[in-house]
Design an enzyme around this catalytic site. Structure first.
Site, PDB file in Angstrom:
ATOM      1  N   LEU A   4     -17.269  -3.805   2.581  1.00 45.75           N
ATOM      2  CA  LEU A   4     -18.267  -3.002   1.853  1.00 45.75           C
ATOM      3  C   LEU A   4     -18.162  -3.285   0.354  1.00 45.75           C
ATOM      4  CD1 LEU A   4     -17.599   0.349   3.765  1.00 45.75           C
ATOM      5  CD2 LEU A   4     -19.309  -1.411   4.277  1.00 45.75           C
TER       6      LEU A   4
ATOM      7  N   ARG B  78     -17.308   9.075   7.557  1.00 46.35           N
ATOM      8  CA  ARG B  78     -17.502   7.637   7.353  1.00 46.35           C
ATOM      9  C   ARG B  78     -16.643   6.804   8.313  1.00 46.35           C
ATOM     10  NH1 ARG B  78     -18.589   9.443   1.916  1.00 46.35           N
ATOM     11  NH2 ARG B  78     -16.444   9.245   1.207  1.00 46.35           N
TER      12      ARG B  78
ATOM     13  N   ASN C 175     -18.539   4.096  10.453  1.00 49.40           N
ATOM     14  CA  ASN C 175     -18.178   2.679  10.444  1.00 49.40           C
ATOM     15  C   ASN C 175     -17.926   2.158  11.860  1.00 49.40           C
ATOM     16  OD1 ASN C 175     -18.483   2.894   7.704  1.00 49.40           O
ATOM     17  ND2 ASN C 175     -16.295   2.939   7.238  1.00 49.40           N
TER      18      ASN C 175
ATOM     19  N   TYR D  37       0.820  -1.222   0.000  1.00 46.62           N
ATOM     20  CA  TYR D  37       0.000   0.000   0.000  1.00 46.62           C
ATOM     21  C   TYR D  37       0.855   1.274   0.000  1.00 46.62           C
ATOM     22  CZ  TYR D  37      -3.520  -3.367   1.760  1.00 46.62           C
ATOM     23  OH  TYR D  37      -4.327  -4.463   1.949  1.00 46.62           O
TER      24      TYR D  37
HETATM   25  N1  LIG Z   1      -5.369  -8.790   1.919  1.00 46.03           N
HETATM   26  C1  LIG Z   1      -5.838  -8.293   0.790  1.00 46.03           C
HETATM   27  O1  LIG Z   1      -5.587  -8.811  -0.318  1.00 46.03           O
HETATM   28  C2  LIG Z   1      -6.714  -7.080   0.840  1.00 46.03           C
HETATM   29  C3  LIG Z   1      -7.427  -6.690  -0.300  1.00 46.03           C
HETATM   30  C4  LIG Z   1      -8.250  -5.568  -0.210  1.00 46.03           C
HETATM   31  C5  LIG Z   1      -8.353  -4.891   0.986  1.00 46.03           C
HETATM   32  N2  LIG Z   1      -7.621  -5.275   2.070  1.00 46.03           N
HETATM   33  C6  LIG Z   1      -7.706  -4.533   3.357  1.00 46.03           C
HETATM   34  O2  LIG Z   1      -9.067  -4.365   3.720  1.00 46.03           O
HETATM   35  C7  LIG Z   1      -9.375  -2.989   3.841  1.00 46.03           C
HETATM   36  C8  LIG Z   1     -10.810  -2.702   3.446  1.00 46.03           C
HETATM   37  O3  LIG Z   1     -11.077  -3.142   2.142  1.00 46.03           O
HETATM   38  P1  LIG Z   1     -11.238  -2.156   0.880  1.00 46.03           P
HETATM   39  O4  LIG Z   1     -10.492  -0.903   1.119  1.00 46.03           O
HETATM   40  O5  LIG Z   1     -10.880  -2.954  -0.321  1.00 46.03           O
HETATM   41  O6  LIG Z   1     -12.786  -1.913   0.765  1.00 46.03           O
HETATM   42  P2  LIG Z   1     -14.012  -1.565   1.738  1.00 46.03           P
HETATM   43  O7  LIG Z   1     -13.571  -1.282   3.098  1.00 46.03           O
HETATM   44  O8  LIG Z   1     -15.012  -2.624   1.489  1.00 46.03           O
HETATM   45  O9  LIG Z   1     -14.593  -0.243   1.042  1.00 46.03           O
HETATM   46  C9  LIG Z   1     -13.868   0.955   0.977  1.00 46.03           C
HETATM   47  C10 LIG Z   1     -14.621   1.884   0.051  1.00 46.03           C
HETATM   48  O10 LIG Z   1     -15.916   2.160   0.592  1.00 46.03           O
HETATM   49  C11 LIG Z   1     -16.056   3.566   0.868  1.00 46.03           C
HETATM   50  N3  LIG Z   1     -16.711   3.687   2.181  1.00 46.03           N
HETATM   51  C12 LIG Z   1     -16.153   3.511   3.402  1.00 46.03           C
HETATM   52  N4  LIG Z   1     -17.052   3.665   4.380  1.00 46.03           N
HETATM   53  C13 LIG Z   1     -18.220   3.967   3.766  1.00 46.03           C
HETATM   54  C14 LIG Z   1     -19.525   4.260   4.251  1.00 46.03           C
HETATM   55  N5  LIG Z   1     -19.775   4.281   5.560  1.00 46.03           N
HETATM   56  N6  LIG Z   1     -20.487   4.519   3.321  1.00 46.03           N
HETATM   57  C15 LIG Z   1     -20.227   4.515   2.012  1.00 46.03           C
HETATM   58  N7  LIG Z   1     -19.016   4.251   1.490  1.00 46.03           N
HETATM   59  C16 LIG Z   1     -18.013   3.976   2.368  1.00 46.03           C
HETATM   60  C17 LIG Z   1     -14.642   4.122   0.885  1.00 46.03           C
HETATM   61  O11 LIG Z   1     -14.625   5.470   0.439  1.00 46.03           O
HETATM   62  P3  LIG Z   1     -14.073   6.674   1.386  1.00 46.03           P
HETATM   63  O12 LIG Z   1     -12.671   6.365   1.747  1.00 46.03           O
HETATM   64  O13 LIG Z   1     -14.196   7.868   0.504  1.00 46.03           O
HETATM   65  O14 LIG Z   1     -14.978   6.725   2.571  1.00 46.03           O
HETATM   66  C18 LIG Z   1     -13.936   3.211  -0.140  1.00 46.03           C
HETATM   67  O15 LIG Z   1     -14.192   3.645  -1.447  1.00 46.03           O
HETATM   68  C19 LIG Z   1      -8.313  -2.328   2.951  1.00 46.03           C
HETATM   69  O16 LIG Z   1      -8.186  -0.948   3.192  1.00 46.03           O
HETATM   70  C20 LIG Z   1      -7.109  -3.144   3.287  1.00 46.03           C
HETATM   71  O17 LIG Z   1      -6.583  -2.753   4.550  1.00 46.03           O
HETATM   72  C21 LIG Z   1      -6.829  -6.377   2.020  1.00 46.03           C
END
Ligand SMILES: NC(=O)c1ccc[n+]([C@@H]2O[C@H](COP(=O)([O-])OP(=O)(O)OC[C@H]3O[C@@H](n4cnc5c(N)ncnc54)[C@H](OP(=O)(O)O)[C@@H]3O)[C@@H](O)[C@H]2O)c1
Length: 282
Positions: free
Chosen positions: A200, A246, A250, A59
């Site tokens: 999400l 957010r 959350n 990241y």
């Molecule tokens: N191990 C792996 O391969 C892997 C892969 C993916 C992710 N991850 C980890 O998991 C974490 C979370 O997954 P992710 O970032 O892929 O996706 P996520 O948490 O499912 O979704 C993040 C997205 O949703 C938006 N969001 C957040 N809170 C919200 C709310 N209350 N209402 C509406 N939209 C909202 C965010 O935008 P804003 O920021 O603008 O709020 C962002 O665009 C990552 O940051 C990372 O640490 C690990």
């Protein structure tokens, strides 16, 4: 903040080793690429009460995570830091050890709380030496626990033949739209705890009518309902947001009560993968 005991189970004795308390909820920091974005988000989240941060060398923001932790003034031992060995760096015992040291340097910390193999090494022959390198990092005290990410049930099963210690955690994509019942059971079977990333579905699903209806009926937001579902099925959950409103919203999911909504939530399953899915690779 609720926590769960994670541990690395010995393959020879079945004993639960390296038991560590881990918060079940935290902040993911993937795609916080603007300078200062990650640091400000982590600082704000810590002020609000978050106590676990999930980063990765991939990241490119381990340094900002470390800066935020120091600036927060919160004692280091009260914050749980997760980072990951990059897949392109998952080649050998020696490289695993070297990359772990680099992550600690980037973070500016003496130890991390959980170190994960980001995904099964692409070369199957590298999987055993990489894991043995992880075990060495644990032995050295550089991390309090070791785990994996994006491992399917067959990858976990194969570990029994080469691991001295089984992983404490398997971080995989889990959401109401990708529920992974069989994989969650397989993770528990090896003594590990599932950790839900993209709860999400990367924001793709927060406007879906199904979750909106459930959320409205219990008086929470759609994102809160999705996060609470992940927590309720026993997954450590790490939604990402760089938006202060957010980030607070959350955290509010911890107060949500979804009782009586289990069947409606189960019906949201649609095998929706929002990112990548190495769990299904050979
Ligand atoms: N191990 C792996 O391969 C892997 C892969 C993916 C992710 N991850 C980890 O998991 C974490 C979370 O997954 P992710 O970032 O892929 O996706 P996520 O948490 O499912 O979704 C993040 C997205 O949703 C938006 N969001 C957040 N809170 C919200 C709310 N209350 N209402 C509406 N939209 C909202 C965010 O935008 P804003 O920021 O603008 O709020 C962002 O665009 C990552 O940051 C990372 O640490 C690990």
């Amino acid at each position: 903040m609720n926590s769960v005991t994670i541990s690395n189970t010995s393959t020879s004795t079945g004993e639960r080793m390296h038991q560590v308390e881990m918060p079940t909820f935290g902040l993911g920091v993937y795609l916080m690429g603007e300078p200062g974005e990650c640091k400000n988000s982590v600082l704000y989240a810590l002020e609000q009460g978050y106590r676990m941060i999930d980063t990765a060398m991939a990241y490119g923001n381990e340094d900002e995570v470390g800066q935020a932790i120091r600036e927060s003034g919160i004692p280091r031992e009260e914050i749980f830091v997760v980072t990951k060995l990059r897949r392109p760096h998952s080649n050998s015992y020696e490289e695993t050890i070297e990359r772990c040291q680099q992550s600690l340097e980037n973070l500016g910390l003496d130890y991390m709380d959980l170190y994960l193999v980001h995904a099964p090494p692409e070369d199957p022959d590298a999987r055993a030496p990489v894991w043995q390198g992880m075990e060495k990092c644990l032995d050295n005290g550089w991390t309090r626990s070791i785990g994996v990410s994006n491992y399917g049930a067959h990858h976990l099963d194969a570990m029994r033949s080469y691991a001295g210690l089984m992983p404490s955690v398997n971080q995989v994509e889990i959401s109401p739209w990708l529920q992974r019942n069989a994989l969650r059971a397989a993770i528990k079977e090896v003594g590990a705890v599932p950790m839900a990333y993209s709860p999400l579905a990367r924001g793709h699903k927060v406007d879906d009518p199904g979750i909106c209806e459930i959320a409205e009926s219990v008086g929470c937001t759609p994102a809160q309902a999705a996060i609470k579902w992940c927590l309720d099925v026993g997954a450590i959950t790490i939604p990402k947001s760089s938006n202060p409103l957010r980030i607070s919203e959350n955290l509010g999911s911890l107060e949500v009560d979804l009782s009586g909504k289990e069947a409606e939530l189960a019906a949201l399953e649609e095998s929706y993968v929002s990112g990548w899915d190495p769990t299904s690779e050979p």
